[in-house]
Write an enzyme that holds these catalytic residues in place. Structure first.
Site, PDB file in Angstrom:
ATOM      1  N   LYS A  22       0.849  -1.207   0.000  1.00 12.91           N
ATOM      2  CA  LYS A  22       0.000   0.000   0.000  1.00 12.91           C
ATOM      3  C   LYS A  22       0.882   1.253   0.000  1.00 12.91           C
ATOM      4  O   LYS A  22       0.678   2.165  -0.798  1.00 12.91           O
ATOM      5  CB  LYS A  22      -0.881   0.013   1.249  1.00 12.91           C
ATOM      6  CG  LYS A  22      -1.544   1.358   1.537  1.00 12.91           C
ATOM      7  CD  LYS A  22      -2.420   1.378   2.768  1.00 12.91           C
ATOM      8  CE  LYS A  22      -1.699   1.675   4.014  1.00 12.91           C
ATOM      9  NZ  LYS A  22      -1.418   3.097   4.268  1.00 12.91           N
ATOM     10  N   ASN A  23       1.885   1.267   0.868  1.00 12.82           N
ATOM     11  CA  ASN A  23       2.660   2.495   1.039  1.00 12.82           C
ATOM     12  C   ASN A  23       3.684   2.712  -0.062  1.00 12.82           C
ATOM     13  O   ASN A  23       4.301   3.777  -0.132  1.00 12.82           O
ATOM     14  CB  ASN A  23       3.315   2.518   2.420  1.00 12.82           C
ATOM     15  CG  ASN A  23       2.264   2.652   3.524  1.00 12.82           C
ATOM     16  OD1 ASN A  23       1.095   2.948   3.231  1.00 12.82           O
ATOM     17  ND2 ASN A  23       2.656   2.397   4.744  1.00 12.82           N
ATOM     18  N   CYS A 116      -5.091   7.540   9.194  1.00 13.99           N
ATOM     19  CA  CYS A 116      -5.257   6.991  10.544  1.00 13.99           C
ATOM     20  C   CYS A 116      -5.042   8.077  11.610  1.00 13.99           C
ATOM     21  O   CYS A 116      -4.135   8.892  11.507  1.00 13.99           O
ATOM     22  CB  CYS A 116      -4.253   5.871  10.775  1.00 13.99           C
ATOM     23  SG  CYS A 116      -4.640   4.405   9.823  1.00 13.99           S
ATOM     24  N   ARG A 121       0.066  14.489  13.150  1.00 16.61           N
ATOM     25  CA  ARG A 121       0.468  14.340  11.726  1.00 16.61           C
ATOM     26  C   ARG A 121       0.469  15.671  10.978  1.00 16.61           C
ATOM     27  O   ARG A 121      -0.214  15.859   9.979  1.00 16.61           O
ATOM     28  CB  ARG A 121      -0.429  13.307  11.039  1.00 16.61           C
ATOM     29  CG  ARG A 121      -0.441  11.965  11.746  1.00 16.61           C
ATOM     30  CD  ARG A 121      -1.183  10.915  10.992  1.00 16.61           C
ATOM     31  NE  ARG A 121      -0.307  10.286   9.986  1.00 16.61           N
ATOM     32  CZ  ARG A 121      -0.703   9.259   9.227  1.00 16.61           C
ATOM     33  NH1 ARG A 121      -1.931   8.808   9.324  1.00 16.61           N
ATOM     34  NH2 ARG A 121       0.143   8.722   8.347  1.00 16.61           N
ATOM     35  N   ASP A 304       4.480   0.690  12.132  1.00 16.63           N
ATOM     36  CA  ASP A 304       3.261   0.054  11.616  1.00 16.63           C
ATOM     37  C   ASP A 304       3.063  -1.356  12.161  1.00 16.63           C
ATOM     38  O   ASP A 304       1.992  -1.935  11.975  1.00 16.63           O
ATOM     39  CB  ASP A 304       3.274   0.028  10.080  1.00 16.63           C
ATOM     40  CG  ASP A 304       3.154   1.424   9.508  1.00 16.63           C
ATOM     41  OD1 ASP A 304       3.400   1.608   8.309  1.00 16.63           O
ATOM     42  OD2 ASP A 304       2.828   2.349  10.275  1.00 16.63           O
ATOM     43  N   ARG A 396      -8.718  -0.589   4.254  1.00 14.80           N
ATOM     44  CA  ARG A 396      -7.888   0.432   3.585  1.00 14.80           C
ATOM     45  C   ARG A 396      -6.531  -0.144   3.179  1.00 14.80           C
ATOM     46  O   ARG A 396      -5.911   0.309   2.233  1.00 14.80           O
ATOM     47  CB  ARG A 396      -7.677   1.630   4.523  1.00 14.80           C
ATOM     48  CG  ARG A 396      -8.884   2.529   4.696  1.00 14.80           C
ATOM     49  CD  ARG A 396      -8.504   3.802   5.411  1.00 14.80           C
ATOM     50  NE  ARG A 396      -7.274   4.339   4.839  1.00 14.80           N
ATOM     51  CZ  ARG A 396      -6.291   4.868   5.578  1.00 14.80           C
ATOM     52  NH1 ARG A 396      -6.384   4.896   6.895  1.00 14.80           N
ATOM     53  NH2 ARG A 396      -5.208   5.349   5.007  1.00 14.80           N
TER      54      ARG A 396
HETATM   55  C1  EPZ Z   1       3.978   7.020   6.247  1.00 17.12           C
HETATM   56  O1  EPZ Z   1       3.192   8.001   6.899  1.00 17.12           O
HETATM   57  C2  EPZ Z   1       3.100   5.781   6.156  1.00 17.12           C
HETATM   58  N1  EPZ Z   1       1.901   6.073   5.378  1.00 17.12           N
HETATM   59  C3  EPZ Z   1       2.684   5.328   7.557  1.00 17.12           C
HETATM   60  O2  EPZ Z   1       1.933   4.120   7.429  1.00 17.12           O
HETATM   61  C4  EPZ Z   1       3.949   5.036   8.368  1.00 17.12           C
HETATM   62  O3  EPZ Z   1       3.580   4.693   9.684  1.00 17.12           O
HETATM   63  C5  EPZ Z   1       4.850   6.286   8.378  1.00 17.12           C
HETATM   64  O4  EPZ Z   1       5.139   6.688   7.026  1.00 17.12           O
HETATM   65  C6  EPZ Z   1       6.162   6.038   9.103  1.00 17.12           C
HETATM   66  O5  EPZ Z   1       6.834   4.980   8.516  1.00 17.12           O
HETATM   67  C7  EPZ Z   1       1.976   6.066   4.027  1.00 17.12           C
HETATM   68  O6  EPZ Z   1       3.027   5.842   3.450  1.00 17.12           O
HETATM   69  C8  EPZ Z   1       0.699   6.329   3.290  1.00 17.12           C
HETATM   70  P1  EPZ Z   1       5.997  10.494   8.361  1.00 17.12           P
HETATM   71  P2  EPZ Z   1       3.696   9.565   6.930  1.00 17.12           P
HETATM   72  O7  EPZ Z   1       5.815  11.723   7.558  1.00 17.12           O
HETATM   73  O8  EPZ Z   1       4.343   9.886   5.637  1.00 17.12           O
HETATM   74  C9  EPZ Z   1       5.968  13.779  11.769  1.00 17.12           C
HETATM   75  C10 EPZ Z   1       0.071   2.710   7.671  1.00 17.12           C
HETATM   76  O9  EPZ Z   1      -0.453   2.156   8.643  1.00 17.12           O
HETATM   77  N2  EPZ Z   1       5.861  14.764  10.680  1.00 17.12           N
HETATM   78  O10 EPZ Z   1       7.273   9.724   8.237  1.00 17.12           O
HETATM   79  O11 EPZ Z   1       2.572  10.379   7.384  1.00 17.12           O
HETATM   80  C11 EPZ Z   1       4.672  12.969  11.913  1.00 17.12           C
HETATM   81  O12 EPZ Z   1       3.726  13.672  12.692  1.00 17.12           O
HETATM   82  C12 EPZ Z   1       0.529   4.147   7.776  1.00 17.12           C
HETATM   83  O13 EPZ Z   1       0.263   2.151   6.561  1.00 17.12           O
HETATM   84  C13 EPZ Z   1       5.913  16.121  11.008  1.00 17.12           C
HETATM   85  O14 EPZ Z   1       6.045  16.498  12.161  1.00 17.12           O
HETATM   86  O15 EPZ Z   1       4.806   9.464   8.077  1.00 17.12           O
HETATM   87  C14 EPZ Z   1       5.143  11.712  12.601  1.00 17.12           C
HETATM   88  O16 EPZ Z   1       5.238  11.920  13.979  1.00 17.12           O
HETATM   89  C15 EPZ Z   1       0.278   4.746   9.147  1.00 17.12           C
HETATM   90  N3  EPZ Z   1       5.798  17.033  10.001  1.00 17.12           N
HETATM   91  C16 EPZ Z   1       6.549  11.497  12.012  1.00 17.12           C
HETATM   92  O17 EPZ Z   1       6.943  12.772  11.461  1.00 17.12           O
HETATM   93  C17 EPZ Z   1       5.653  16.660   8.693  1.00 17.12           C
HETATM   94  O18 EPZ Z   1       5.555  17.541   7.816  1.00 17.12           O
HETATM   95  C18 EPZ Z   1       6.587  10.455  10.912  1.00 17.12           C
HETATM   96  O19 EPZ Z   1       5.713  10.855   9.896  1.00 17.12           O
HETATM   97  C19 EPZ Z   1       5.612  15.272   8.390  1.00 17.12           C
HETATM   98  C20 EPZ Z   1       5.721  14.344   9.402  1.00 17.12           C
END
Ligand code: EPZ
Length: 416
Positions: A22-23, A116, A121, A304, A396
């Site tokens: 998915k990701n 989620c 986020r 995850d 999803r």
């Molecule tokens: C991706 O989410 C994945 N989703 C998530 O999988 C996964 O848990 C995550 O990466 C971490 O590996 C998809 O790929 C669709 P991040 P993403 O930006 O991109 C903070 C699942 O179950 N952050 O690496 O949203 C954020 O709040 C899903 O398949 C900021 O502060 O993850 C978090 O604490 C859930 N500012 C941390 O970074 C920003 O601008 C990691 O978020 C962006 C992120």
């Protein structure tokens, strides 16, 4: 509202091919927007988020056809740059369409993304990076309107390896004038898969798989046929199912190379695991032995699979600590596991678990995608019947978790 029913205490046995990631597929679908031509993706998972992304692309004039697990996207003519509100809010990935649309059309209108509820986020890193590349972004009551006179390569440094923000930069930089250097990039396998696909489309990228990516933008992209890798999180989910229920299984197209530290942790907990190319064999007898784990960005233990670890530790022997360092609100499933008799104490970022060796069936609620899958697995290791409600979350990211676990011998079905 549909729910999943599980009768516990059935050990698992069998072989299963793991669905596409998915990701990985969602950013790959966004990348298809860059090209005024046709992109074909194989091993595409038939999941709600893919159907949602197809709807978004079609709303902007793309033609999308999913036949079996092969998705053909024709983005020759785009008729719009506005992401429909409902689909945009249905998943986190809608935000990476910003980068692709700025690269293709120099304009994009998108709502703050959904996905989620596992923390606040924010998208500050996405917006910071796109502005550095030359985008002007106005925000009004939750709607972002981005425009550019043309994205220009630059140097960007991230203070945290955000997966989505890295993908957004890649998609915008792919069509930018000049070269973009991204320091502090995420190294998740899904980011690497996007880089490899962009390379096949004609984009020069150096440093793939590292935290420093150098992208030379292009205006000419190619028609490609590209394969979506197996979903490492779905593999980890089903490995956890065997560990919770006991038994043995073989998983093909399982991306073992991207599960290094997960396999290490599961072996410490007593699983016997063999890796043969893209296949993982696992056997588990008795209760998992408890360990302490901390979730981290790749190549650390993936957030995850944190909810699945809560389940394994709850049916394990001994006491362990699970520290969640990526999302600040990802322990909601613990409350549901309490209903099944789990002994979990949450202290800030840490969950202290005392293994109970088994749980009791109960009616529990899926709070998010991976939490819902974890509760389903908890039902395998519980005495009696477990009902998982609000299981639309699970659809999803999992094609059909009931079909898959039933093929391994679980007594599980979904009631509409
Ligand atoms: C991706 O989410 C994945 N989703 C998530 O999988 C996964 O848990 C995550 O990466 C971490 O590996 C998809 O790929 C669709 P991040 P993403 O930006 O991109 C903070 C699942 O179950 N952050 O690496 O949203 C954020 O709040 C899903 O398949 C900021 O502060 O993850 C978090 O604490 C859930 N500012 C941390 O970074 C920003 O601008 C990691 O978020 C962006 C992120």
């Amino acid at each position: 509202m549909s729910e999943i029913i599980v009768q516990g205490y059935h050990s698992l046995k069998g072989e299963l091919e793991i669905q596409g990631s998915k990701n990985a597929v969602l950013p790959m679908m966004a990348a298809a927007l860059l090209h005024k031509g046709t992109t074909v993706l194989s091993h595409v998972p038939r999941i709600q988020d893919v159907f949602c992304m197809m709807g978004i692309l079609e709303s902007m004039g793309c033609a999308c056809h999913l036949t079996g697990h092969t998705l053909t996207i024709c983005a020759r003519e785009l008729t719009g740059v506005r992401i429909p509100e409902e689909q945009g809010k249905a998943m986190r990935s809608s935000i990476i369409l910003l980068g692709a649309l700025l690269g293709r059309s120099r304009e994009a209108v998108v709502h703050y993304p959904g996905g989620c509820s596992i923390g606040s986020r924010p998208i500050d890193m996405h917006l910071f990076a796109l502005k550095k590349l030359g985008a002007r972004i106005e925000e009004e009551s939750g709607v972002l309107h981005a425009r550019t006179k043309g994205m220009k390569g630059t140097v960007i440094a991230f203070s945290y390896p955000s997966v989505g923000a890295t993908e957004n930069v890649l998609l915008a930089a792919a069509a930018a004038e000049g070269t973009t250097v991204l320091r502090g990039a995420a190294r998740e396998p899904e980011v690497e898969a996007l880089c490899r696909m962009l390379e096949a489309m004609g984009v020069e990228i150096a440093g793939i798989g590292t935290d420093c990516l150098k992208v030379k933008g292009t205006r000419e992209f190619k028609d490609i046929v590209y394969d979506v890798p197996g979903d490492r999180i779905v593999t980890g989910t089903y490995l956890s199912a065997v560990m919770a229920a006991g038994g043995e299984a073989v998983f093909t197209r399982s991306s073992p190379g991207h599960l290094g530290c997960v396999i290490e942790v599961f072996e410490k907990m007593g699983a016997h695991i063999r890796v043969l190319g893209d296949t993982i064999q696992i056997a588990m007898a008795g209760s998992p032995g408890n360990v302490s784990v901390e979730t981290k960005p790749y190549p650390g233990f993936p957030t995850d699979l944190q909810s699945m670890m809560l389940v394994l530790m709850s049916v394990g022997a001994g006491r362990g600590c699970l520290k969640e360092t990526v999302f600040e609100g990802r322990f909601a499933t613990a409350k549901e596991l309490h209903k099944m008799g789990a002994a979990i104490i949450i202290e800030g970022k840490e969950a202290w678990v005392t293994g109970q060796r088994s749980l009791s069936g109960a009616r529990v609620r899926a709070c998010d995608l991976r939490g819902g899958a974890a509760l389903t697995i908890a039902g395998l290791a519980a005495e009696g019947e477990t009902k998982v409600t609000e299981c639309y979350h699970i659809l999803r990211g999992y094609e059909d978790i009931c079909r898959d676990l039933r093929s391994l011998g679980a007594d599980i079905w979904r009631e509409a």
